[in-house]
Every structure is written in C-alpha cells, then in structure tokens.
Enzyme design. Structure first.
Site, PDB file in Angstrom:
ATOM      1  N   SER A  98       0.827  -1.199   0.000  1.00  0.00           N
ATOM      2  CA  SER A  98       0.000   0.000   0.000  1.00  0.00           C
ATOM      3  C   SER A  98       0.868   1.259   0.000  1.00  0.00           C
ATOM      4  O   SER A  98       1.694   1.429  -0.892  1.00  0.00           O
ATOM      5  CB  SER A  98      -0.966  -0.046   1.198  1.00  0.00           C
ATOM      6  N   ASP A 156      -2.135  14.328  12.354  1.00  0.00           N
ATOM      7  CA  ASP A 156      -2.367  15.673  11.815  1.00  0.00           C
ATOM      8  C   ASP A 156      -1.813  15.783  10.395  1.00  0.00           C
ATOM      9  O   ASP A 156      -2.507  16.236   9.478  1.00  0.00           O
ATOM     10  CB  ASP A 156      -1.724  16.728  12.707  1.00  0.00           C
ATOM     11  N   HIS A 201      -7.359  -6.025   0.650  1.00  0.00           N
ATOM     12  CA  HIS A 201      -6.205  -5.128   0.577  1.00  0.00           C
ATOM     13  C   HIS A 201      -5.045  -5.586   1.467  1.00  0.00           C
ATOM     14  O   HIS A 201      -3.887  -5.437   1.095  1.00  0.00           O
ATOM     15  CB  HIS A 201      -6.654  -3.716   0.973  1.00  0.00           C
TER      16      HIS A 201
END
Length: 256
Positions: free
Chosen positions: A83, A175, A237
């Site tokens: 990924s 963040d 996945h």
C-alpha cells in the site's frame, strides 16, 4: 533522518519490508520470522509511523529517499512494500535502483487513486478520541467500536496507541496524514519523469481488493517492465494478513 528498524536473521540475502498507512514494521513479523532462517530481514517503520521520526510534509520522493538512506548500509536488498509502503518502495526502486535487487509490490499500483475518504474517516475518529480520559487500552477499543465496527481494523488502528509517563499518545502522525491525504493517495508521476526499473518485480494483489485493476496495469508495465502479476484468492487489501501462508509461499518463490 534515522528510521527505526528491527532486524531478524543474521545470514542470507537481505529482505526489507515497508508497511502501509497506520502500520509499523512489526506488522510483518509473522512473515519475517518465517523468512529469517535463511534471510536477513529488515523491518522498517516508515516516517510518521511507529518509532520513526515525523516529517513536516508528505512527499513520496522524500520518503523514498529517507528509506533509501536507511537501507544503504545493507547494500542491495529485495524490497517488499504494501500500500503506502508499496508506493514508497516503487519510488525508491525508480530513484535508487542500485539498492534494489528485486521488488515486491503488494496491492497497490503506481497511479493516483480517487479518494482517501475511508482513511480520512479513521484519522478523524482517532483524533476525536479523548486520550486524557483513557486509563486502559480496552477503554480506547470500546470508544472506537461504534465508528470502527470491524474488530480487525480496530485492533490494527489501536496498535498505534502508546502509553508514556504523561499518558496515552498516538505514534502515527495523524495531523500530517490528515492534511496531506491528497498526496498520500496520489502518485508523483510528473516528478519521476520517464524513469523505469529493470529488475524483477512481483506484483501481488488481493482478488477481493479493488486497488489493482487492468487499467493500472499499463502504468505498472511502463515503469516496471519485468513485473509478474499474482492475485491471491480470499484476500482483500491486507493480503499478507488475510492469507499469510499463501502470501509467504508466493513471496518465497520470488525471493533469492
């Protein structure tokens, strides 16, 4: 920047693993232990994850360069990436081919994807958790249960929760990843120019996943002309977690 690594095995060809979003090097431990009898296995915490440092921006080329510097003392390696880690691994092979003897790319393609909506949802859920009110890990799991009903995904996300002397903290840079989602689901095609990697490439996908398509095969062939595509049945996945024995067998046949 020095990235955190864990090494298993002390002889044989070196195999390095790059995990995906919200992951850590230790996610590959089961596979690594199986390979460590005849390989030196390096598990890397990607930047902004695990015990590796955080960055101020998210850029696949910069991340690939950081991983390359971590691997350079190892010499030539077989590199496996899943990924997000697969995109980092592909960029590394394209920019530093002398470091990559062969490449295995797990359920990702060298293309930009439409949306990271699912990932944004996870990030928002994790950021919304009031860690000052958490005393035990099971309380955090209960707090995430409604928003993340899948227990496997919930457990995976909670691996990022760590307790220090001043309380609970997320190890992953939520963040930055939330702000840079467009870059995370993207692909630096223009910046890579016409570069290609001529080493052997194993392209592994989950048969139940939609991350690899016939449409993306053209770009894979252009960038990695010696690729061989394998789809593993009964896997989505997270191929190596959902079908570990089959994935390991496929990987073993590819590795030196």
């Amino acid at each position: 920047m020095s990235l955190h690594t864990t090494v298993l095995g002390d002889h044989g060809p070196t195999v390095a693993f790059a995990h995906g979003l919200f992951g850590q090097g230790k996610n590959w431990t089961q596979i690594a232990k199986a390979l460590s009898a005849d390989h030196r296995v390096v598990l890397i915490d990607m930047p902004n994850h695990g015990r590796s440092p955080w960055t101020e921006t998210f850029d696949y080329l910069d991340l690939a360069d950081q991983v390359a510097e971590t691997l350079r003392p190892e010499g030539e390696v077989a590199l496996v990436g899943h990924s997000m880690g697969g995109k980092i691994a592909m960029c590394l092979a394209l920019r530093h081919p002398e470091l990559v003897e062969r490449l295995a790319v797990v359920d990702i393609a060298p293309v930009a994807y439409d949306s990271g909506r699912e990932f944004v949802g996870y990030i928002e859920t994790m950021r919304a958790l009031d860690l000052t009110r958490i005393e035990r890990r099971d309380q955090a799991e209960e707090a995430l249960r409604e928003a993340v009903p899948n227990p496997v995904v919930r457990s995976f996300l909670l691996q990022n929760l760590r307790r220090t002397d001043d309380g609970w903290h997320w190890q992953v840079n939520l963040d930055l990843l939330g702000e840079e989602m467009a870059g995370l689901v993207g692909w630096p095609d223009a910046e890579l120019g016409e570069s290609s990697y001529d080493g052997p490439v194993l392209w592994v996908g989950g048969a139940d996943s939609d991350y690899i398509s016939d449409e993306s095969a053209g770009e894979m062939d252009r960038r990695f002309p010696r690729n061989r595509r394998v789809l593993i049945k009964g896997a989505g996945h997270w191929v190596h977690s959902e079908q570990p024995e089959i994935f390991l067998e496929v990987l073993r046949r590819f590795l030196p």
